[in-house]
Design an enzyme around this catalytic site. Sequence first.
Site, PDB file in Angstrom:
ATOM      1  N   HIS A  41       0.867  -1.176   0.000  1.00  0.00           N
ATOM      2  CA  HIS A  41       0.000   0.000   0.000  1.00  0.00           C
ATOM      3  C   HIS A  41       0.909   1.233   0.000  1.00  0.00           C
ATOM      4  O   HIS A  41       1.469   1.589   1.034  1.00  0.00           O
ATOM      5  CB  HIS A  41      -0.901   0.032   1.239  1.00  0.00           C
ATOM      6  CG  HIS A  41      -1.866  -1.096   1.310  1.00  0.00           C
ATOM      7  ND1 HIS A  41      -2.643  -1.348   2.438  1.00  0.00           N
ATOM      8  CD2 HIS A  41      -2.211  -2.067   0.404  1.00  0.00           C
ATOM      9  CE1 HIS A  41      -3.408  -2.402   2.210  1.00  0.00           C
ATOM     10  NE2 HIS A  41      -3.155  -2.851   0.994  1.00  0.00           N
ATOM     11  N   HIS A  97     -39.316  -5.533  38.628  1.00  0.00           N
ATOM     12  CA  HIS A  97     -39.811  -4.648  39.684  1.00  0.00           C
ATOM     13  C   HIS A  97     -40.185  -3.273  39.137  1.00  0.00           C
ATOM     14  O   HIS A  97     -41.074  -2.610  39.687  1.00  0.00           O
ATOM     15  CB  HIS A  97     -38.760  -4.531  40.789  1.00  0.00           C
ATOM     16  CG  HIS A  97     -38.236  -5.860  41.244  1.00  0.00           C
ATOM     17  ND1 HIS A  97     -36.990  -6.334  40.896  1.00  0.00           N
ATOM     18  CD2 HIS A  97     -38.812  -6.840  41.974  1.00  0.00           C
ATOM     19  CE1 HIS A  97     -36.813  -7.530  41.403  1.00  0.00           C
ATOM     20  NE2 HIS A  97     -37.901  -7.868  42.057  1.00  0.00           N
ATOM     21  N   CYS A 122     -44.758   4.550  47.210  1.00  0.00           N
ATOM     22  CA  CYS A 122     -45.589   5.299  48.149  1.00  0.00           C
ATOM     23  C   CYS A 122     -45.331   6.800  48.142  1.00  0.00           C
ATOM     24  O   CYS A 122     -46.039   7.546  48.807  1.00  0.00           O
ATOM     25  CB  CYS A 122     -45.409   4.760  49.570  1.00  0.00           C
ATOM     26  SG  CYS A 122     -43.737   5.034  50.226  1.00  0.00           S
ATOM     27  N   HIS A 179     -31.174   6.531  54.315  1.00  0.00           N
ATOM     28  CA  HIS A 179     -32.550   6.318  54.772  1.00  0.00           C
ATOM     29  C   HIS A 179     -33.437   5.729  53.685  1.00  0.00           C
ATOM     30  O   HIS A 179     -34.455   5.099  53.990  1.00  0.00           O
ATOM     31  CB  HIS A 179     -33.134   7.636  55.292  1.00  0.00           C
ATOM     32  CG  HIS A 179     -32.517   8.075  56.586  1.00  0.00           C
ATOM     33  ND1 HIS A 179     -32.120   9.377  56.842  1.00  0.00           N
ATOM     34  CD2 HIS A 179     -32.185   7.353  57.694  1.00  0.00           C
ATOM     35  CE1 HIS A 179     -31.612   9.438  58.057  1.00  0.00           C
ATOM     36  NE2 HIS A 179     -31.632   8.230  58.595  1.00  0.00           N
ATOM     37  N   HIS A 217     -35.743   2.554  54.254  1.00  0.00           N
ATOM     38  CA  HIS A 217     -37.163   2.529  53.860  1.00  0.00           C
ATOM     39  C   HIS A 217     -37.482   1.249  53.094  1.00  0.00           C
ATOM     40  O   HIS A 217     -38.519   0.612  53.317  1.00  0.00           O
ATOM     41  CB  HIS A 217     -37.469   3.763  52.999  1.00  0.00           C
ATOM     42  CG  HIS A 217     -38.870   3.813  52.466  1.00  0.00           C
ATOM     43  ND1 HIS A 217     -39.958   4.092  53.260  1.00  0.00           N
ATOM     44  CD2 HIS A 217     -39.357   3.595  51.207  1.00  0.00           C
ATOM     45  CE1 HIS A 217     -41.067   4.059  52.528  1.00  0.00           C
ATOM     46  NE2 HIS A 217     -40.722   3.758  51.266  1.00  0.00           N
ATOM     47  N   TYR A 261     -33.217   3.401  40.625  1.00  0.00           N
ATOM     48  CA  TYR A 261     -32.476   2.335  41.314  1.00  0.00           C
ATOM     49  C   TYR A 261     -33.466   1.334  41.881  1.00  0.00           C
ATOM     50  O   TYR A 261     -34.498   1.711  42.449  1.00  0.00           O
ATOM     51  CB  TYR A 261     -31.620   2.915  42.439  1.00  0.00           C
ATOM     52  CG  TYR A 261     -30.537   1.975  42.914  1.00  0.00           C
ATOM     53  CD1 TYR A 261     -29.310   1.935  42.271  1.00  0.00           C
ATOM     54  CD2 TYR A 261     -30.735   1.123  43.995  1.00  0.00           C
ATOM     55  CE1 TYR A 261     -28.298   1.088  42.681  1.00  0.00           C
ATOM     56  CE2 TYR A 261     -29.738   0.264  44.415  1.00  0.00           C
ATOM     57  CZ  TYR A 261     -28.534   0.245  43.762  1.00  0.00           C
ATOM     58  OH  TYR A 261     -27.520  -0.616  44.173  1.00  0.00           O
ATOM     59  N   CYS A 262     -33.152   0.048  41.664  1.00  0.00           N
ATOM     60  CA  CYS A 262     -33.989  -1.011  42.234  1.00  0.00           C
ATOM     61  C   CYS A 262     -33.229  -1.648  43.393  1.00  0.00           C
ATOM     62  O   CYS A 262     -32.211  -2.308  43.181  1.00  0.00           O
ATOM     63  CB  CYS A 262     -34.317  -2.064  41.172  1.00  0.00           C
ATOM     64  SG  CYS A 262     -35.280  -3.448  41.824  1.00  0.00           S
ATOM     65  N   CYS A 306     -33.098  -5.542  43.234  1.00  0.00           N
ATOM     66  CA  CYS A 306     -32.018  -6.062  42.368  1.00  0.00           C
ATOM     67  C   CYS A 306     -30.653  -5.551  42.809  1.00  0.00           C
ATOM     68  O   CYS A 306     -29.623  -6.088  42.405  1.00  0.00           O
ATOM     69  CB  CYS A 306     -32.247  -5.636  40.920  1.00  0.00           C
ATOM     70  SG  CYS A 306     -33.769  -6.238  40.181  1.00  0.00           S
ATOM     71  N   CYS A 362      -6.263   3.005  35.561  1.00  0.00           N
ATOM     72  CA  CYS A 362      -5.126   2.926  36.479  1.00  0.00           C
ATOM     73  C   CYS A 362      -4.857   1.487  36.917  1.00  0.00           C
ATOM     74  O   CYS A 362      -3.715   1.131  37.213  1.00  0.00           O
ATOM     75  CB  CYS A 362      -5.349   3.826  37.681  1.00  0.00           C
ATOM     76  SG  CYS A 362      -6.886   3.507  38.572  1.00  0.00           S
ATOM     77  N   HIS A 387      -8.524   4.361  43.051  1.00  0.00           N
ATOM     78  CA  HIS A 387      -7.348   4.588  42.221  1.00  0.00           C
ATOM     79  C   HIS A 387      -6.232   3.611  42.601  1.00  0.00           C
ATOM     80  O   HIS A 387      -6.015   3.323  43.780  1.00  0.00           O
ATOM     81  CB  HIS A 387      -6.875   6.027  42.424  1.00  0.00           C
ATOM     82  CG  HIS A 387      -5.830   6.460  41.455  1.00  0.00           C
ATOM     83  ND1 HIS A 387      -6.060   6.560  40.099  1.00  0.00           N
ATOM     84  CD2 HIS A 387      -4.537   6.823  41.643  1.00  0.00           C
ATOM     85  CE1 HIS A 387      -4.952   6.976  39.501  1.00  0.00           C
ATOM     86  NE2 HIS A 387      -4.017   7.141  40.404  1.00  0.00           N
TER      87      HIS A 387
END
Length: 812
Positions: free
Chosen positions: A69, A166, A198, A216, A220, A244-245, A248, A319, A769
């Site tokens: 090439h 969920h 809720c 918290h 909950h 966020y579940c 899971c 790193c 790190h």
Amino acid sequence: MSSCPHIGEFASQIAPPRSNQQVHKEECTLCFDGQDSPEGVLVCLQCFNGGCLNPSRAHARLHYARTSHPLGLNIKRHRKAAAKRRDSTTEEPPMKKLAIVVPSDEELWEFELSLRCFKCDEVHGAIVTSDDVKIEETVDGIMKSMASAQQSEVKAWEEELEMCEHTLMLQQENASNEISPHCSQCDLTSNLWLCLTCGTVNCGRQQFGGIGGNGHALQHFSATGHGVGVKLGTITPEGGGDVYCYTCDDSRIDPDLPRHLEHFGMSVVDMRKTDKSMTELQIEHNLKFDFSMTGDDGKELEPVFGPGLTGLKNLGNSCYMASVLQSIFALPAFQERYPPSRAQEHFEICTSSQPSDCLECQMFKISDGLLSGRYSHPAQAHPPPSSSTETPFQTEENKPKFQEGVRPAMFKALVGKGHEEFSTMRQQDSEEFLQHLIKCLRQDAKRRGFNQTEEATETFRFGMEQRLQCGECKGVSYRTDQTDSISLPVPAKEKGELIIGEGDGGSAMPKQKQYEPVAFDTCLDMLVEPEALEYSCPQCQKKVIAEKQQKFKTFPQTLVVHMKKFQLVNWMPTKLDIPVTVNDDLNMDRYLSVGKQDGEVELGETSQDSALPEFDVAALSQLEAMGFPLIRCQKALLATGNSDAEAAMNWLFQHMEDPDIDAPLQSTAGAAVSSGSAGPEPSAEQVSMLADMGFTHAQAKKALRETDGNAERAVEWLFSHPDDMGEDSIPQDAETVAPQSVGGSADLPANYRLKAFISHKGPSVHSGHYVATIRQNNGSWILFNDEKVVKAEGEGNDMMKSLAYLYIYQRV
């Protein structure tokens, strides 16, 4: 400069790069010379390989000699004067979820472009001109294309979040009150999570960057079972947001988030993103995370330069890889296997179509980059801005003191290719990466037909002998396993007051404790201590209590020691900063096994299979390091193929409540459970059928063993394990295998000296790190902190040594 007569000859083979093609325009694929080098980089107009034009290496000319090439685009760049700063009142666009905002090439650089033809000048490549429209389109396509390193990084940053049952089956209750502007359990007004069941608002766990949280929202969930929440402040008008579940224990997608929010009177159309998402925080945190670069006296550590003192630029979260590469290329075995002086020999005979796809090429490239010293010099000062009214971009006080380092992007893309974790930009475990790299190098050597005993990875190999003795009949059995490292238990004894630590983004963040120092010898003694286990003795014909013990059958030339400083907190492995008193000199004589003794009666072969299945040593060590009990680790490996620690960990999380999770393993007399010997001996006809499809006999045999002789499933297994060469598919008679086949030597004395240690800062191996500290030939210590390479001295170095995650000892 003249018109090139060969452009028309090759015009039919030239076309602009497609969007999915890699364009190696940033640097040479065989060395780290790039656009900033005096000669620049030459990009092949046919296959877009990048080659240097340095007269002493001339990798671009070598590419022409191998491929014919002749035409290439020579790219050089020069930094522009600093652009005028943006008006401080202008609102910056928010950082996208998985993007790092950086100035464009056009803002920072001026490019000098020229065409070269090697057919016009077989040695250097003559500078030529062209009026061909196709050539102009190809040059334009090259300059506008994303560099290969950027392609790999963008792909690696991508994080594919999934829905779960969920979020899809969420049942909502009527909210009793209006949505609160602060946590229901404390006064926090930031890091707030709305329960989508809720409508209760609670604070999350501590996050990157010192963002507070008392957990918290997790409490909950524990009290109510309401598992799905969304982070307030991350909701966008398009209906996106951090979901966020807790059930899971992972980030998820809620496809009906707008409807779920509307249930509580919240319209996403009116929402405006005000907080950084979890991913943005993680990216920002890992890019900024750094070790202190000051010594005990408060002065900045002294940078050093020269051969063997080249830094590796952090690619965002690399790193863990940089610390491992610096450590192994400080070892004689790797310096002798990949000397920069012999790189050209391989480059000239390499049969790979692209050097970027050849592991041997990339190992030589890394070696040349780290050991030659050619790239180890202070970073160049940037030119001052064009406007005298602006603050100078570079002054004597703030000019670079460290080097820029070389970017191992090409190496990372190749070694991580196809791997579920190492192909991403997420932080990884340095010990796991070392084991992965060793595996890649051995597979590559086997593929090339190289003698494994001559490979650099042989420096790590040794044998561990497992001894089992029945508590009643006193019969014994012995087995030797080949391994490349040891994982030492580290006993934790708390002391002093608790210290609040930095958060790790997703896991619960306990207060960091202070621990009593532990002697390194104590950890070694714990490794070889006998342990009792329940065992079905074939001679006693009943369950008995047996004693199991492991010792070294042979010692390696290089001993890698992994310190297991972890405990599970809410099912997340959390690192414990337990100081270990480490001596630079180590004698291992007392840990050598003595083998079967006169008068000992050996148990039948079935007892060995029954009591000690052939578990994958590396995977078992990783699971134990996370804090799982041994019996659970063994069951998880047996259930998931006995090779993948992550798959086994996921299995464990799903079966923690099984009533028999801690029950002893059932006897499997006569049946091997190690990977590669699971099924019956395949027939010659079946092996030949698969071999006719292009697989080797070793691969065919292993696939048939793994699938109980089912040919269709064997084909599926082969295509899903393309890198498995079937090396363990042929069973070996244990009596015919020489003790030395596991590697290492049983010769005494077994004296070692500490060569390097890898330290980690942060609450988890998957955040924070890594840095490497390496002893030089003159006895001094050098700290490799990504591209920063400095002298490591005093109490600070001793403290890092005591808290190290990996120790690397060399036999002397």
